[in-house]
Enzyme design. Structure first.
Site, PDB file in Angstrom:
ATOM      1  CE  LYS A   9      -2.065   1.461   3.757  1.00 47.64           C
ATOM      2  NZ  LYS A   9      -1.579   2.844   3.894  1.00 47.64           N
ATOM      3  CD  GLU A  11       0.209   6.598   4.191  1.00 46.51           C
ATOM      4  OE1 GLU A  11       0.783   7.693   4.388  1.00 46.51           O
ATOM      5  OE2 GLU A  11      -0.194   5.874   5.108  1.00 46.51           O
ATOM      6  CD  GLU A  78      -6.618   7.020   7.502  1.00 44.86           C
ATOM      7  OE1 GLU A  78      -6.471   7.195   8.733  1.00 44.86           O
ATOM      8  OE2 GLU A  78      -5.824   6.351   6.821  1.00 44.86           O
TER       9      GLU A  78
END
Length: 173
Positions: A9, A11, A78
């Site tokens: 993952k 960001e 998020e």
């Protein structure tokens, strides 16, 4: 991958599009992550809701599309308003996973330490705590500390004597 991971993952997108493409072309699946990106929290000014203006939502949607085009198989959103997550989810072909992004995503995630109440001082609006394990763990560790300090742990029954038969123990298979 050799350590057992099934994906990575990453960001953000700024400066990462070529990296995402390279990783994906190397055979490693990549999940993107936009909105509040914990590894960049200080650059974002702390734990703050992201994409609250129309302009910020347009930027978020553009970044999400860039990550999809770079090869991400899914995207975490998020701490963004529900309407922003709806816009991004509707734009993309890949699934979106929300954490503090409302219901307009394809799936939900929470950090297990948060679900289990291990950080009682962390209380963002989106968090639902399902168990107060902080209190249980704290009580257990305090009891262990007390027993060690007062000499009641280990007891004779939890200690080996010199007889050879008691020195053997079974290994878990």
């Amino acid at each position: 991958m050799s350590a057992g991971a099934h994906a990575v993952k990453l960001e953000g997108i700024r400066g990462h599009a070529d990296i995402v493409r390279h990783i994906v072309e190397s055979g490693v699946p990549v999940m993107g992550h936009l909105g509040l990106t914990p590894q960049s929290i200080n650059l974002l000014g702390g734990m703050k809701v992201q994409a609250r203006t129309d302009t910020a939502v347009e930027i978020l949607a553009g970044q999400a599309h860039e990550l999809e085009e770079a090869g991400c198989f899914s995207l975490v959103l998020e701490c963004v308003p529900s309407e922003a997550s709806r816009k991004v989810t509707d734009l993309l072909k890949i699934p979106t996973i929300g954490i503090g992004a409302g219901l307009n995503v394809n799936g939900q995630v929470l950090v297990y330490q948060d679900v289990l109440g291990l950080n009682p001082g962390f209380k963002p609006k989106f968090l639902r705590v399902y168990a107060n394990t902080f209190g249980v763990i704290q009580a257990a560790l305090n009891a262990y500390d007390r027993d060690v300090k007062d000499g009641s742990f280990p007891s004779d029954s939890e200690s080996y004597d010199a007889h050879p038969a008691t020195l053997q123990f079974e290994h878990a298979a």
